[in-house]
Design a protein around this motif. Sequence first.
Motif, PDB file in Angstrom:
ATOM      1  N   LYS A  85       0.304   9.754  -3.245  1.00 57.23           N
ATOM      2  CA  LYS A  85       0.917  10.907  -2.596  1.00 57.23           C
ATOM      3  C   LYS A  85       2.353  10.642  -2.179  1.00 57.23           C
ATOM      4  O   LYS A  85       2.938  11.411  -1.408  1.00 57.23           O
ATOM      5  N   ALA A  86       2.940   9.559  -2.686  1.00 60.91           N
ATOM      6  CA  ALA A  86       4.340   9.271  -2.379  1.00 60.91           C
ATOM      7  C   ALA A  86       5.213  10.441  -2.825  1.00 60.91           C
ATOM      8  O   ALA A  86       4.953  11.050  -3.877  1.00 60.91           O
ATOM      9  N   PRO A  87       6.234  10.789  -2.051  1.00 65.44           N
ATOM     10  CA  PRO A  87       7.079  11.942  -2.388  1.00 65.44           C
ATOM     11  C   PRO A  87       7.634  11.854  -3.812  1.00 65.44           C
ATOM     12  O   PRO A  87       8.196  10.837  -4.209  1.00 65.44           O
ATOM     13  N   MET A 138       0.823  -1.207   0.000  1.00 67.49           N
ATOM     14  CA  MET A 138       0.000   0.000   0.000  1.00 67.49           C
ATOM     15  C   MET A 138       0.858   1.258   0.000  1.00 67.49           C
ATOM     16  O   MET A 138       0.515   2.270  -0.615  1.00 67.49           O
ATOM     17  N   LYS A 139       1.998   1.219   0.669  1.00 70.34           N
ATOM     18  CA  LYS A 139       2.933   2.350   0.641  1.00 70.34           C
ATOM     19  C   LYS A 139       3.437   2.576  -0.776  1.00 70.34           C
ATOM     20  O   LYS A 139       3.543   3.718  -1.248  1.00 70.34           O
ATOM     21  N   THR A 198      -6.948   2.155  -6.474  1.00 69.72           N
ATOM     22  CA  THR A 198      -7.933   3.050  -7.064  1.00 69.72           C
ATOM     23  C   THR A 198      -7.432   4.488  -7.151  1.00 69.72           C
ATOM     24  O   THR A 198      -7.496   5.130  -8.205  1.00 69.72           O
ATOM     25  N   ALA A 199      -6.948   5.009  -6.044  1.00 68.81           N
ATOM     26  CA  ALA A 199      -6.523   6.412  -6.015  1.00 68.81           C
ATOM     27  C   ALA A 199      -5.356   6.644  -6.973  1.00 68.81           C
ATOM     28  O   ALA A 199      -5.310   7.656  -7.685  1.00 68.81           O
ATOM     29  N   ASP A 215       5.233  14.729  -9.506  1.00 71.00           N
ATOM     30  CA  ASP A 215       6.173  15.421 -10.394  1.00 71.00           C
ATOM     31  C   ASP A 215       6.694  14.464 -11.461  1.00 71.00           C
ATOM     32  O   ASP A 215       6.843  14.840 -12.625  1.00 71.00           O
ATOM     33  N   TRP A 216       6.957  13.227 -11.046  1.00 71.70           N
ATOM     34  CA  TRP A 216       7.449  12.238 -12.011  1.00 71.70           C
ATOM     35  C   TRP A 216       6.386  11.956 -13.072  1.00 71.70           C
ATOM     36  O   TRP A 216       6.699  11.880 -14.269  1.00 71.70           O
ATOM     37  N   LEU A 217       5.132  11.787 -12.651  1.00 68.68           N
ATOM     38  CA  LEU A 217       4.059  11.502 -13.598  1.00 68.68           C
ATOM     39  C   LEU A 217       3.922  12.627 -14.620  1.00 68.68           C
ATOM     40  O   LEU A 217       3.773  12.378 -15.824  1.00 68.68           O
TER      41      LEU A 217
END
Length: 394
Positions: free
Chosen positions: A106-108, A100-101, A346-347, A112-114
């Motif tokens: 919202k991972a740091p 899940m992590k 999902t998110a 921006d990468w996307l």
Amino acid sequence: MSVAVETLPAFPFDWDGTRLPAEIEALRAAPVRKVRTIAGAEAWLVSSYELCRHVLEDERFSLKDTSAPGAPRQYALTIPPHVVNNMGNITGAGLRKAVMKAINPKAPGLEDWLRARAGALVDALIAEGAPGELRGAYADPYSTGLHCRMLGIPEEDGPRLLRSLDVAFMNAPHEIEAARLHWDRDIAYMTERLDDPATGGLIAELAALREDPDYAHLTDEMLATVGVTLFGAGVISTAGFLTMALVSVLTRPDVREALTAHGAAGAMDELLRVNLSIGDGLPRLAMEDVRLGEVDVRAGELVLVLVEAANHDPHHFPDPLAFRPDRENAADHLSFGGGRHYCPATALGKRHAEIALETLLDRLPEVRLAVPVEQLVWRTNFMKRLPERLPVAW
């Protein structure tokens, strides 16, 4: 004396992802009915929103047991039986927190990468010039790169893993040797990454657990299976949804107008509702006798949840063919499943698609399909109905 034998409708009905199969309208009067699957088995096809949701949430209908020996099949297994219940296995092994992590939108640095990755892919399309190809040159590499980043493996290895998916997760009536060969090759690759000091992300976290006595029950193959399945199911799901969202944008003026007015985020649930990529049914096995609508489903029978019918059920979504992002219940769609097997990504899937659509339409606002829509060629794997190519001009 001859005895009449009922001829059951063959399922799935139609692989064209630009329209609802014609048979769906007839199902409104019989929302639970018998069909025959690709593998030749009988199954109950469930098509109303209320009953589809019931099946997904009722634990008397099991996903795990659809892989049991002798169980009726929608199609032949092309992955090991225990992998069918992948998230259940991950939870049982104590790995859910780590997974899940890894899939947290919202991972740091992830957003921006996307944006950077989507922008670079659009730049490449523009530099090469029209016609472009939005599946092979945009949706697939964008989703593949995302999953390589999450897993912590080299992005240049992504195309190799992506090529496995058409066979490793194939919808086939019989078991096929190539599926096992692809699976074994990818497990060997992911096992090597566990011992590679250059590996980061989730795979590095899983590798570190091997030093923890609390995880002594985990084998390298089990850890590698987490990587292979998250890559496979994740890329197929995210790239599939993005591809079908692009199909909607390119073929439906009302969708493009709504995205312009509401933004991709504001229209995302409605895009998911009208998405027609789930061509097969979500399979469940009845573990006991259950009354489902007007039908008695017996223990051991296969039940298929027809998501596209549920998402277009006029009793739950009035005027279902209209694209209306302001629907009060737009988020009720079943495109991510439901119940205990609701998709945990999902998110991430939504945010990934929002950024890709925003970037493309901002940079190429006049993008259009460069062939007649009826000439798109469709294929399926792992319950996904997708066009082989999306040629575009601008």
